[in-house]
Design a protein around this motif. Structure first.
Motif, PDB file in Angstrom:
ATOM      1  N   THR A  73       0.846  -1.189   0.000  1.00 32.22           N
ATOM      2  CA  THR A  73       0.000   0.000   0.000  1.00 32.22           C
ATOM      3  C   THR A  73       0.880   1.236   0.000  1.00 32.22           C
ATOM      4  O   THR A  73       1.800   1.353   0.812  1.00 32.22           O
ATOM      5  N   LEU A  74       0.599   2.150  -0.916  1.00 34.08           N
ATOM      6  CA  LEU A  74       1.464   3.307  -1.110  1.00 34.08           C
ATOM      7  C   LEU A  74       0.615   4.566  -1.140  1.00 34.08           C
ATOM      8  O   LEU A  74      -0.384   4.645  -1.871  1.00 34.08           O
ATOM      9  N   ALA A  75       0.999   5.551  -0.339  1.00 35.03           N
ATOM     10  CA  ALA A  75       0.277   6.821  -0.335  1.00 35.03           C
ATOM     11  C   ALA A  75       0.522   7.583  -1.633  1.00 35.03           C
ATOM     12  O   ALA A  75       1.551   7.410  -2.285  1.00 35.03           O
ATOM     13  N   ARG A  76      -0.435   8.425  -2.012  1.00 33.03           N
ATOM     14  CA  ARG A  76      -0.299   9.179  -3.251  1.00 33.03           C
ATOM     15  C   ARG A  76       0.948  10.057  -3.235  1.00 33.03           C
ATOM     16  O   ARG A  76       1.703  10.100  -4.208  1.00 33.03           O
ATOM     17  N   SER A  77       1.160  10.749  -2.127  1.00 33.89           N
ATOM     18  CA  SER A  77       2.304  11.656  -2.052  1.00 33.89           C
ATOM     19  C   SER A  77       3.623  10.905  -2.143  1.00 33.89           C
ATOM     20  O   SER A  77       4.576  11.371  -2.774  1.00 33.89           O
ATOM     21  N   SER A  78       3.689   9.732  -1.542  1.00 32.17           N
ATOM     22  CA  SER A  78       4.919   8.936  -1.603  1.00 32.17           C
ATOM     23  C   SER A  78       5.225   8.496  -3.023  1.00 32.17           C
ATOM     24  O   SER A  78       6.385   8.449  -3.434  1.00 32.17           O
ATOM     25  N   PHE A  79       4.190   8.176  -3.796  1.00 25.66           N
ATOM     26  CA  PHE A  79       4.397   7.759  -5.179  1.00 25.66           C
ATOM     27  C   PHE A  79       4.763   8.948  -6.059  1.00 25.66           C
ATOM     28  O   PHE A  79       5.697   8.881  -6.868  1.00 25.66           O
ATOM     29  N   TYR A  80       4.044  10.041  -5.904  1.00 24.14           N
ATOM     30  CA  TYR A  80       4.281  11.200  -6.761  1.00 24.14           C
ATOM     31  C   TYR A  80       5.658  11.804  -6.519  1.00 24.14           C
ATOM     32  O   TYR A  80       6.302  12.288  -7.451  1.00 24.14           O
ATOM     33  N   ASP A  81       6.119  11.776  -5.253  1.00 25.50           N
ATOM     34  CA  ASP A  81       7.426  12.360  -4.941  1.00 25.50           C
ATOM     35  C   ASP A  81       8.566  11.602  -5.614  1.00 25.50           C
ATOM     36  O   ASP A  81       9.663  12.162  -5.785  1.00 25.50           O
ATOM     37  N   ARG A  82       8.340  10.354  -5.967  1.00 31.21           N
ATOM     38  CA  ARG A  82       9.387   9.571  -6.626  1.00 31.21           C
ATOM     39  C   ARG A  82       9.581   9.957  -8.084  1.00 31.21           C
ATOM     40  O   ARG A  82      10.615   9.658  -8.674  1.00 31.21           O
ATOM     41  N   LEU A  83       8.584  10.605  -8.672  1.00 31.15           N
ATOM     42  CA  LEU A  83       8.704  11.027 -10.074  1.00 31.15           C
ATOM     43  C   LEU A  83       9.392  12.392 -10.111  1.00 31.15           C
ATOM     44  O   LEU A  83       8.800  13.407 -10.445  1.00 31.15           O
ATOM     45  N   ASN A  84      10.666  12.396  -9.792  1.00 27.98           N
ATOM     46  CA  ASN A  84      11.429  13.628  -9.679  1.00 27.98           C
ATOM     47  C   ASN A  84      12.498  13.700 -10.753  1.00 27.98           C
ATOM     48  O   ASN A  84      12.592  12.815 -11.623  1.00 27.98           O
ATOM     49  N   GLU A  85      13.318  14.736 -10.696  1.00 29.46           N
ATOM     50  CA  GLU A  85      14.331  14.930 -11.736  1.00 29.46           C
ATOM     51  C   GLU A  85      15.401  13.844 -11.695  1.00 29.46           C
ATOM     52  O   GLU A  85      15.999  13.518 -12.728  1.00 29.46           O
ATOM     53  N   ARG A  86      15.653  13.250 -10.548  1.00 27.62           N
ATOM     54  CA  ARG A  86      16.651  12.177 -10.455  1.00 27.62           C
ATOM     55  C   ARG A  86      16.165  10.912 -11.144  1.00 27.62           C
ATOM     56  O   ARG A  86      16.938  10.245 -11.840  1.00 27.62           O
ATOM     57  N   HIS A 402      -5.200  -8.340   0.571  1.00 24.93           N
ATOM     58  CA  HIS A 402      -4.683  -7.040   0.145  1.00 24.93           C
ATOM     59  C   HIS A 402      -5.557  -6.442  -0.946  1.00 24.93           C
ATOM     60  O   HIS A 402      -5.780  -5.230  -0.996  1.00 24.93           O
ATOM     61  N   LEU A 403      -6.072  -7.299  -1.833  1.00 28.96           N
ATOM     62  CA  LEU A 403      -6.955  -6.806  -2.881  1.00 28.96           C
ATOM     63  C   LEU A 403      -8.227  -6.215  -2.297  1.00 28.96           C
ATOM     64  O   LEU A 403      -8.705  -5.165  -2.736  1.00 28.96           O
ATOM     65  N   ALA A 404      -8.790  -6.890  -1.271  1.00 25.11           N
ATOM     66  CA  ALA A 404     -10.001  -6.373  -0.622  1.00 25.11           C
ATOM     67  C   ALA A 404      -9.721  -5.042   0.067  1.00 25.11           C
ATOM     68  O   ALA A 404     -10.535  -4.106   0.006  1.00 25.11           O
TER      69      ALA A 404
END
Length: 434
Positions: A73-86, A402-404
């Protein structure tokens, strides 16, 4: 279609997305500082293969694909922060290495007598961006698309795979997107009018490359000699004054072009010699082409037919935009846009390599399985390919529990005060318990 050899999917996926190399590049670029909940290899695989089940690829669909692949399970902010310039720089290096591998493959050319390493069609396409990126990527039309990204691709006409790419702002002219270098050696570059500049053609020849392009109307070369007997009387004249006087259906001249370049803050006049080939179209109008191929290699009619192969790069752009949904980049974050662009290019390279591997294992001729058809199949089964890659990583597929939990969490309305009409209390308007 029965495979005659071992199934090549796992082997091909391991070559398309090399796990060890991805981790090395991610650590080098700083995309991974320490091992946390987000696995960079799974993240790259999701950007390339995931989120393709719906009509559009969104960041939310990519996050759901990541959760399904890893079972985490991954929070939205945690996922979006990974799409960075690095991460964008890591994907760019993966694209560069993939393009180098693709360029090293010498295709079987039908025009083998030309003794070329490859024939590349060059063209550009525009990807519209969010208006907030207008300062970084200004568009060519301020009202229609204030922010745009220009993608220039040199694609092989044999396998329609990209061999070289350039990314820049949409306002940059096409001629500045084509940068000749050692990569053009013994390769034929087919380009349209936007790329036909004398300085660029001279650079291609200087690096021992070949070119074929349309002649611009504002260029009037000096006719030095003619291989057509009826045109030899025009030697020493300018083409501008003779285009309506030329007879016959074909023309073949040796010409001299004059142009200027800026060197050390001053303009220098230079000349450049090549061939000028002409063919009359169905309306009786002349179409002229510039090339440095010898007269023994190609004639006027062959040049016109070969120039038509430039349409292959247009088909590649259509695949990227419509099939791979690379035109939906309305995000205000530049790093997110670059991650998705590089991921789309990696998806194209993955589709080409998988197409070749599967057909080779099945013993099927390539013309029986066109790339357009395979590209749509690749997108349709991308989620299953992502699951197969998860098996290679040793990731366990999502359990029913986990799917449920995932379904229950994703089903929640973000607006906690909004109650559906059928579930409201008629008097108070509050939610009724079932």
């Amino acid at each position: 279609m029965t495979l005659k050899k071992r199934c090549p999917i796992r082997t091909t996926l391991s070559k398309i997305l090399p796990v060890k190399r991805i981790r090395e590049l991610a650590e080098k670029m700083g995309a991974v500082t320490r091992q946390r909940k987000v696995d960079v290899v799974s993240l790259v695989a999701v950007l390339v293969l995931g989120g393709r089940s719906g009509p559009r690829r969104t960041l939310e669909s990519l996050r759901r694909s990541y959760e399904r692949l890893t079972g985490q399970t991954l929070a939205r902010s945690s996922f979006y922060d990974r799409l960075n310039e690095r991460l964008a720089e890591t994907l760019r290096l993966l694209v560069d290495e993939g393009l180098q591998e693709a360029a090293a493959i010498r295709p079987k050319l039908r025009l083998g007598f030309l003794r070329l390493r490859d024939i590349l069609a060059v063209d550009s396409t525009i990807l519209r961006l969010h208006p907030s990126l207008a300062d970084t990527y200004p568009g060519a039309w301020a009202h229609h698309s204030p922010a745009a990204l220009k993608l220039t691709v040199a694609a092989s006409i044999s396998d329609r795979g990209p061999k070289r790419i350039e990314i820049g702002p949409g306002s940059r002219h096409d001629v500045h997107m084509l940068k000749p270098g050692p990569w053009v050696k013994r390769r034929l570059i087919i380009a349209d009018l936007a790329f036909t500049r004398c300085a660029t053609l001279a650079e291609i020849e200087r690096f021992q490359g070949f070119f074929l392009g349309r002649l611009k109307k504002n260029i009037s070369p000096l006719l030095l000699s003619s291989r057509v007997a009826s045109h030899r009387c025009h030697q020493g004249e300018r083409l501008r004054h003779l285009s309506t006087q030329l007879e016959g259906e074909n023309a073949d001249f040796d010409v001299e072009l004059s142009y200027r370049v800026r060197r050390k803050k001053r303009w220098v006049n230079l000349t450049f010699q090549c061939r000028l080939l002409g063919v009359r179209d169905l309306e009786g109008q002349w179409r002229f082409y510039l090339t440095n191929l010898s007269s023994k290699s190609i004639c006027s009619r062959q040049a016109a037919a070969l120039y038509a192969a430039r349409w292959e790069v247009e088909l590649l752009f259509r695949e990227m935009k419509t099939v791979l949904c690379a035109d939906h980049l309305r995000y205000a974050n530049e790093s997110v846009v670059l991650c998705l662009v590089y991921a789309a290019i990696l998806a194209v390279l993955a589709g080409r390599r998988l197409h070749a591997a599967i057909l080779r294992a099945a013993g099927t001729k390539f013309h029986r399985a066109p790339l357009d058809r395979f590209a749509r199949l690749f997108v349709s089964y991308a989620d299953r390919l992502l699951d197969a890659f998860g098996d290679l990583l040793g990731k366990r597929r999502s359990h029913l529990r986990h799917l449920a939990e995932t379904l229950a969490r994703q089903a929640l309305d973000p607006n906690i005060y909004r109650v559906p009409l059928g579930q409201r209390d008629p008097l108070s308007g509050a939610a009724m318990n079932p």
